[in-house]
Design a protein around this motif. Structure first.
Motif, PDB file in Angstrom:
ATOM      1  N   GLY A 260       0.800  -1.230   0.000  1.00  0.00           N
ATOM      2  CA  GLY A 260       0.000   0.000   0.000  1.00  0.00           C
ATOM      3  C   GLY A 260       0.825   1.268   0.000  1.00  0.00           C
TER       4      GLY A 260
ATOM      5  N   ALA B 264      -1.282   4.241   1.769  1.00  0.00           N
ATOM      6  CA  ALA B 264      -2.669   3.980   2.130  1.00  0.00           C
ATOM      7  C   ALA B 264      -2.745   3.704   3.628  1.00  0.00           C
ATOM      8  CB  ALA B 264      -3.194   2.791   1.347  1.00  0.00           C
ATOM      9  N   GLU B 265      -3.914   3.972   4.198  1.00  0.00           N
ATOM     10  CA  GLU B 265      -4.077   3.779   5.637  1.00  0.00           C
ATOM     11  C   GLU B 265      -3.891   2.314   6.008  1.00  0.00           C
ATOM     12  OE1 GLU B 265      -6.970   6.463   8.408  1.00  0.00           O
ATOM     13  OE2 GLU B 265      -7.836   5.085   6.977  1.00  0.00           O
ATOM     14  N   ARG B 266      -4.404   1.428   5.143  1.00  0.00           N
ATOM     15  CA  ARG B 266      -4.187  -0.007   5.345  1.00  0.00           C
ATOM     16  C   ARG B 266      -3.783  -0.613   4.010  1.00  0.00           C
ATOM     17  NH1 ARG B 266     -10.617  -0.785   6.271  1.00  0.00           N
ATOM     18  NH2 ARG B 266     -10.554   1.411   6.485  1.00  0.00           N
TER      19      ARG B 266
ATOM     20  N   SER C 121     -10.008   1.298  -1.986  1.00  0.00           N
ATOM     21  CA  SER C 121     -10.678   0.763  -0.801  1.00  0.00           C
ATOM     22  C   SER C 121     -10.178   1.415   0.489  1.00  0.00           C
ATOM     23  CB  SER C 121     -10.467  -0.745  -0.722  1.00  0.00           C
ATOM     24  OG  SER C 121      -9.108  -1.013  -0.459  1.00  0.00           O
ATOM     25  N   THR C 122      -9.300   2.368   0.362  1.00  0.00           N
ATOM     26  CA  THR C 122      -8.780   3.001   1.575  1.00  0.00           C
ATOM     27  C   THR C 122      -9.534   4.310   1.835  1.00  0.00           C
ATOM     28  OG1 THR C 122      -6.798   3.777   2.670  1.00  0.00           O
ATOM     29  CG2 THR C 122      -6.941   4.254   0.356  1.00  0.00           C
TER      30      THR C 122
ATOM     31  N   VAL D 203      -5.227   8.598   2.529  1.00  0.00           N
ATOM     32  CA  VAL D 203      -3.826   8.331   2.191  1.00  0.00           C
ATOM     33  C   VAL D 203      -2.951   9.440   2.765  1.00  0.00           C
ATOM     34  CG1 VAL D 203      -4.250   7.033   0.072  1.00  0.00           C
ATOM     35  CG2 VAL D 203      -4.040   9.516  -0.026  1.00  0.00           C
TER      36      VAL D 203
ATOM     37  N   ASN E 139     -10.244   9.837   0.646  1.00  0.00           N
ATOM     38  CA  ASN E 139     -10.768   9.234  -0.566  1.00  0.00           C
ATOM     39  C   ASN E 139     -12.216   9.683  -0.751  1.00  0.00           C
ATOM     40  OD1 ASN E 139     -11.709   7.603  -2.585  1.00  0.00           O
ATOM     41  ND2 ASN E 139     -11.142   5.669  -1.603  1.00  0.00           N
TER      42      ASN E 139
ATOM     43  N   PHE F 240     -14.846   6.780  -0.840  1.00  0.00           N
ATOM     44  CA  PHE F 240     -14.860   5.790   0.223  1.00  0.00           C
ATOM     45  C   PHE F 240     -16.230   5.694   0.864  1.00  0.00           C
ATOM     46  CE2 PHE F 240     -14.291   4.559   4.695  1.00  0.00           C
ATOM     47  CZ  PHE F 240     -13.719   3.322   4.511  1.00  0.00           C
TER      48      PHE F 240
ATOM     49  N   ARG G 185     -14.766   3.607   9.139  1.00  0.00           N
ATOM     50  CA  ARG G 185     -13.321   3.676   9.118  1.00  0.00           C
ATOM     51  C   ARG G 185     -12.746   2.924  10.301  1.00  0.00           C
ATOM     52  NH1 ARG G 185     -11.337   8.974   9.753  1.00  0.00           N
ATOM     53  NH2 ARG G 185      -9.425   7.804  10.081  1.00  0.00           N
TER      54      ARG G 185
END
Lengths: 161, 143
Positions: free
Chosen positions: A97, A116-118, A124-125, A128, A154, A157, A161
């Motif tokens: 990511g 990306a956060e995950r 899908s995040t 960022v 995003n 999204f 979260r």
């Protein structure tokens, strides 16, 4: 009538000594000019560095989310740089990511990354982190670094979260 | 034979004057460089503060920036979850930071507002100063 010729000039030795002194002074002046130009160059590099970093963040903040990983560095409307995920450790196929791209010019190395956060695809995040780091040589050979970061949500999204 | 020349003392005086001129000229170059350096580090710190504010808004948590002048570092922490997000080190960048006007901590609320208005004074090695302010609304600006 007696004519006296008076030779009032400088001897060769005197002229040469004067020239040597003038030469030494000139060398010193040139040295000072060189030192000052080095400092001015360094100042220009420093301003350029922070400008590069901030412009990269600005570009990434304003670009459409779908083309977040594309960069058009030569401004010809055709994106030619694609940020890539270099994988987790030595495994280049496993995405972590973190997408990075690099650009080098005038001895400056600019690296920018989108994290990306995950782990997973960017769509899908929720958020960022955009980071840009530029490194350039300092006056006495050591490496200088300028960095900045920002976050971006995003817009597509959906979900908790 | 009459010798009309310069005495050693006169020559020394000339050399000393040239030396003094050279000495006054040299530091002004590093002033040139130092000013941009201070400006650059201030921009970096402003960017860190803005990031902290964005984090506070995005994570709906208070974010605290602790300025440790001994370690020469800015630490960005979430207050409620008591986690450290990251730290920014300004050591070796040729800069000295005065104690901020509202203490060594800056807090951003989830609304984006700052707990108190703060002014940070930064000094370069050659004595340049640069001011950075965080207003009560959370705006970070360079003066």
């Amino acid at each position: 009538m007696k004519r006296t010729i008076k030779n009032e000039g400088f001897s060769l030795i005197e002229v040469m000594v004067a020239m040597v002194i003038a030469g030494v002074a000139l060398v010193g002046t040139l040295g000072a000019v060189e030192v000052s130009s080095k400092h001015v160059q360094q100042g220009a590099l420093t301003s350029k560095a922070i400008e590069l970093v901030q412009s990269r963040l600005e570009a990434k903040r304003s670009v459409r989310w779908q083309s977040l990983l594309e960069d058009d560095l030569d401004h010809d409307e055709v994106p030619e740089t694609l940020m890539t995920d270099d994988g987790q450790g030595s495994d280049r196929t496993a995405g972590d990511g973190i997408y990075t791209a690099m650009y080098e010019r005038d001895g400056m190395t600019l690296v920018w990354m989108i994290e990306a956060e995950r782990p997973g695809p960017l769509y899908s995040t929720a958020m960022v982190t955009i980071r840009a780091v530029v490194s350039y040589p300092g006056l006495n050979g050591q490496k200088r670094e300028v960095q900045a970061a920002t976050i971006r949500a995003n817009p597509y999204f959906v979900g908790p979260r | 034979m009459k010798q009309e020349g310069k005495t050693l003392t006169e020559l020394m005086v000339v050399a000393a004057i040239i030396g003094m001129v050279a000495v006054t000229a040299v530091p002004s170059y590093s002033v040139l460089n130092s000013r941009t350096q201070v400006r650059c580090v201030t921009e970096e710190i402003a960017s860190e503060l803005r990031l902290a504010r964005q984090l506070a808004i995005a994570h709906r948590d208070r974010v605290r920036i602790v300025i440790d002048r001994e370690q020469q570092a800015f630490t960005i922490q979430f207050v409620n979850t008591a986690t450290t997000h990251h730290a920014y080190h300004y050591g070796g960048k040729g800069i000295f930071i005065e104690e901020p006007s509202a203490g060594p901590e800056i807090v951003f609320h989830p609304s984006g507002r700052s707990a108190s208005a703060t002014t940070i004074q930064l000094h370069g090695l050659e004595g340049q100063t640069q001011k950075l302010t965080v207003s009560i609304t959370g705006r970070v600006s360079l003066l």
